[in-house]
Design an enzyme around this catalytic site. Sequence first.
Site, short mmCIF file in Angstrom:
data_model
loop_
_atom_site.label_atom_id
_atom_site.label_comp_id
_atom_site.label_asym_id
_atom_site.label_seq_id
_atom_site.Cartn_x
_atom_site.Cartn_y
_atom_site.Cartn_z
N CYS A 114 0.89 -1.16 0.00
CA CYS A 114 0.00 0.00 0.00
C CYS A 114 0.92 1.20 0.00
O CYS A 114 1.56 1.48 1.01
CB CYS A 114 -0.92 0.03 1.22
SG CYS A 114 -1.91 1.56 1.26
N CYS A 117 -0.40 4.09 2.56
CA CYS A 117 -0.44 3.90 4.01
C CYS A 117 -0.19 2.43 4.30
O CYS A 117 0.94 1.97 4.16
CB CYS A 117 -1.72 4.44 4.63
SG CYS A 117 -3.24 4.01 3.75
N SER A 118 -1.19 1.69 4.70
CA SER A 118 -0.91 0.31 5.10
C SER A 118 -2.12 -0.58 4.86
O SER A 118 -2.36 -1.51 5.61
CB SER A 118 -0.52 0.27 6.58
OG SER A 118 -1.57 0.83 7.35
N CYS A 119 -2.91 -0.32 3.84
CA CYS A 119 -4.10 -1.12 3.57
C CYS A 119 -3.70 -2.59 3.37
O CYS A 119 -2.73 -2.88 2.66
CB CYS A 119 -4.84 -0.59 2.35
SG CYS A 119 -5.46 1.09 2.61
FE FE Z 1 -3.39 2.04 2.84
#
Ligand code: FE
Length: 214
Positions: A114, A117-119
């Site tokens: 991602c 961010c951190s999906c």
């Molecule tokens: Fe994300």
Amino acid sequence: MSHDHDHHDHDGHEHHPQEKSENELRAEALEALLAAKGLVSAEAIDAVVSYYEHDVGPQNGARVVARAWVDPAYKARLLADGTAAVKEFGFTGFELNTLVAVENSPAVHNVVVCTLCSCYPWPVLGLPPTWYKSAPYRARVVSEPRAVLREFGLELPAEVELRVWDSTAEVRYLVVPERPAGTEGLSEDELMRLVPRDAMIGTAKAIEPESLAA
Ligand code: FE
């Protein structure tokens, strides 16, 4: 609680993985405010975090991959509609949204990131590892994926096509690794143990059965 998954709020600031990100600080502030107003208890938030730390994890994704390896009809359903196929196991909800399964082959290797961010597909993989959330991984896996995979110990032949999938709040990815050779006689439960988390992110391959026995 999906504090780091709203791309519309993303500020684009990079942060060192050891420091608290703006989104983490924002989440903590929100939690404190909601608790102070009596809208949500700290215990309820802890329960959700604990659920994804301890009760949901990569074993869910490994179950899906093992089924896809032994059941061609299931694999076809998984590749056609990942969201529906993992729901057959009851894996759904929070942080899944639309799940797309991508299959590795001798010619193609898939890896998930991602970049914003951190999906991450929580219901099938649990909580994301720290490195997945780190700014260097997010940037470099796009610009120099082969070098990043080499640092994970994964050396891919030059002729293998690399596909990098950028997750979003709406679409999450699950890599279906190649089934190792020599596993024809293994049960689905035995096959699950050959599917580590990183193989479903694409920074590793499935485990060769002989290396598991060693
Ligand atoms: Fe994300």
